[in-house]
Motif scaffolding. Structure first.
Motif, PDB file in Angstrom:
ATOM      1  N   ASP A 208       0.840  -1.197   0.000  1.00 22.65           N
ATOM      2  CA  ASP A 208       0.000   0.000   0.000  1.00 22.65           C
ATOM      3  C   ASP A 208       0.879   1.253   0.000  1.00 22.65           C
ATOM      4  N   PHE A 209       0.941   1.904  -1.151  1.00 27.91           N
ATOM      5  CA  PHE A 209       1.695   3.147  -1.298  1.00 27.91           C
ATOM      6  C   PHE A 209       0.768   4.310  -1.625  1.00 27.91           C
ATOM      7  N   ARG A 210      -0.483   4.221  -1.233  1.00 25.97           N
ATOM      8  CA  ARG A 210      -1.448   5.274  -1.571  1.00 25.97           C
ATOM      9  C   ARG A 210      -1.105   6.585  -0.867  1.00 25.97           C
ATOM     10  N   ASN A 211      -1.567   7.666  -1.509  1.00 28.04           N
ATOM     11  CA  ASN A 211      -1.438   9.013  -0.946  1.00 28.04           C
ATOM     12  C   ASN A 211       0.005   9.446  -0.706  1.00 28.04           C
ATOM     13  N   ASN A 212       0.888   9.165  -1.650  1.00 33.40           N
ATOM     14  CA  ASN A 212       2.277   9.609  -1.599  1.00 33.40           C
ATOM     15  C   ASN A 212       2.560  10.436  -2.848  1.00 33.40           C
ATOM     16  N   LEU A 213       3.765  10.763  -3.075  1.00 30.96           N
ATOM     17  CA  LEU A 213       4.148  11.514  -4.270  1.00 30.96           C
ATOM     18  C   LEU A 213       4.927  10.631  -5.235  1.00 30.96           C
ATOM     19  N   ILE A 214       4.578   9.369  -5.281  1.00 24.55           N
ATOM     20  CA  ILE A 214       5.268   8.416  -6.158  1.00 24.55           C
ATOM     21  C   ILE A 214       4.938   8.746  -7.607  1.00 24.55           C
ATOM     22  N   SER A 215       5.949   8.844  -8.440  1.00 24.97           N
ATOM     23  CA  SER A 215       5.724   9.174  -9.846  1.00 24.97           C
ATOM     24  C   SER A 215       5.968   7.990 -10.781  1.00 24.97           C
ATOM     25  N   SER A 216       6.558   6.921 -10.263  1.00 21.31           N
ATOM     26  CA  SER A 216       6.783   5.746 -11.104  1.00 21.31           C
ATOM     27  C   SER A 216       6.780   4.484 -10.250  1.00 21.31           C
ATOM     28  N   VAL A 217       6.528   3.377 -10.922  1.00 18.95           N
ATOM     29  CA  VAL A 217       6.530   2.067 -10.262  1.00 18.95           C
ATOM     30  C   VAL A 217       7.764   1.327 -10.762  1.00 18.95           C
ATOM     31  N   PRO A 218       8.616   0.842  -9.876  1.00 15.51           N
ATOM     32  CA  PRO A 218       9.837   0.152 -10.321  1.00 15.51           C
ATOM     33  C   PRO A 218       9.503  -1.160 -11.027  1.00 15.51           C
ATOM     34  N   SER A 219      10.315  -1.530 -11.980  1.00 12.28           N
ATOM     35  CA  SER A 219      10.053  -2.740 -12.764  1.00 12.28           C
ATOM     36  C   SER A 219      10.139  -4.020 -11.936  1.00 12.28           C
ATOM     37  N   PHE A 220      10.854  -3.987 -10.796  1.00 11.83           N
ATOM     38  CA  PHE A 220      10.948  -5.198  -9.975  1.00 11.83           C
ATOM     39  C   PHE A 220       9.630  -5.552  -9.299  1.00 11.83           C
ATOM     40  N   ILE A 221       8.608  -4.741  -9.461  1.00 18.26           N
ATOM     41  CA  ILE A 221       7.311  -5.028  -8.854  1.00 18.26           C
ATOM     42  C   ILE A 221       6.804  -6.406  -9.302  1.00 18.26           C
ATOM     43  N   GLY A 222       7.157  -6.809 -10.495  1.00 22.95           N
ATOM     44  CA  GLY A 222       6.741  -8.111 -11.018  1.00 22.95           C
ATOM     45  C   GLY A 222       7.356  -9.290 -10.289  1.00 22.95           C
ATOM     46  N   GLN A 223       8.394  -9.052  -9.513  1.00 23.25           N
ATOM     47  CA  GLN A 223       9.047 -10.121  -8.762  1.00 23.25           C
ATOM     48  C   GLN A 223       8.361 -10.394  -7.425  1.00 23.25           C
ATOM     49  N   LEU A 224       7.403  -9.564  -7.060  1.00 23.99           N
ATOM     50  CA  LEU A 224       6.659  -9.779  -5.817  1.00 23.99           C
ATOM     51  C   LEU A 224       5.515 -10.747  -6.106  1.00 23.99           C
ATOM     52  N   THR A 225       5.856 -11.970  -6.379  1.00 25.06           N
ATOM     53  CA  THR A 225       4.932 -12.961  -6.923  1.00 25.06           C
ATOM     54  C   THR A 225       3.769 -13.325  -6.006  1.00 25.06           C
ATOM     55  N   GLY A 226       3.882 -13.070  -4.726  1.00 25.15           N
ATOM     56  CA  GLY A 226       2.791 -13.380  -3.805  1.00 25.15           C
ATOM     57  C   GLY A 226       1.784 -12.257  -3.649  1.00 25.15           C
ATOM     58  N   LEU A 227       2.018 -11.141  -4.317  1.00 25.75           N
ATOM     59  CA  LEU A 227       1.184  -9.961  -4.149  1.00 25.75           C
ATOM     60  C   LEU A 227      -0.247 -10.210  -4.613  1.00 25.75           C
ATOM     61  N   GLN A 228      -1.196  -9.901  -3.753  1.00 21.34           N
ATOM     62  CA  GLN A 228      -2.612 -10.028  -4.082  1.00 21.34           C
ATOM     63  C   GLN A 228      -3.295  -8.667  -4.188  1.00 21.34           C
ATOM     64  N   THR A 229      -2.796  -7.687  -3.437  1.00 18.43           N
ATOM     65  CA  THR A 229      -3.375  -6.341  -3.440  1.00 18.43           C
ATOM     66  C   THR A 229      -2.263  -5.314  -3.599  1.00 18.43           C
ATOM     67  N   LEU A 230      -2.436  -4.432  -4.560  1.00 17.50           N
ATOM     68  CA  LEU A 230      -1.463  -3.370  -4.809  1.00 17.50           C
ATOM     69  C   LEU A 230      -2.218  -2.045  -4.862  1.00 17.50           C
ATOM     70  N   CYS A 231      -1.962  -1.187  -3.904  1.00 19.95           N
ATOM     71  CA  CYS A 231      -2.624   0.117  -3.817  1.00 19.95           C
ATOM     72  C   CYS A 231      -1.636   1.215  -4.168  1.00 19.95           C
ATOM     73  N   LEU A 232      -1.865   1.869  -5.269  1.00 18.16           N
ATOM     74  CA  LEU A 232      -0.989   2.936  -5.728  1.00 18.16           C
ATOM     75  C   LEU A 232      -1.770   4.218  -5.989  1.00 18.16           C
ATOM     76  N   HIS A 233      -3.011   4.286  -5.554  1.00 11.96           N
ATOM     77  CA  HIS A 233      -3.859   5.427  -5.886  1.00 11.96           C
ATOM     78  C   HIS A 233      -3.453   6.702  -5.155  1.00 11.96           C
ATOM     79  N   ASN A 234      -3.873   7.813  -5.746  1.00  9.34           N
ATOM     80  CA  ASN A 234      -3.573   9.155  -5.247  1.00  9.34           C
ATOM     81  C   ASN A 234      -2.073   9.435  -5.195  1.00  9.34           C
TER      82      ASN A 234
END
Length: 75
Positions: free
Chosen positions: A13-39
């Motif tokens: 959960d990275f919601r409500n931050n000033l993140i401008s990009s998602v790193p490509s290694f996100i695909g290696q988090l193979t157990g991930l079921q919920t990804l919150c990047l909104h706002n």
């Protein structure tokens, strides 16, 4: 960064931050079921997100991403 080693991570959960990009290694988090990047300032996501085969919930809502998607769909 060593976060990619967290293959048993279920929710990120990275919601409500000033993140401008998602790193490509996100695909290696193979157990991930919920990804919150909104706002955030994200306007696109890396193709490696397609490797998250167990992903059930993806939240990307924000004005920048919405308008980018809307413009793409209209083309």
């Amino acid at each position: 960064s060593t976060i990619w080693r967290l293959t048993v991570l279920r929710r990120l959960d990275f919601r409500n931050n000033l993140i401008s990009s998602v790193p490509s290694f996100i695909g290696q988090l193979t157990g991930l079921q919920t990804l919150c990047l909104h706002n955030n300032l994200i306007s696109s996501v890396p193709s490696s997100i397609g490797q998250l085969t167990g992903l059930e919930h993806l939240r990307l809502q924000n004005k920048i991403f919405y308008y980018t998607c809307y413009a793409y769909v209209r083309l």
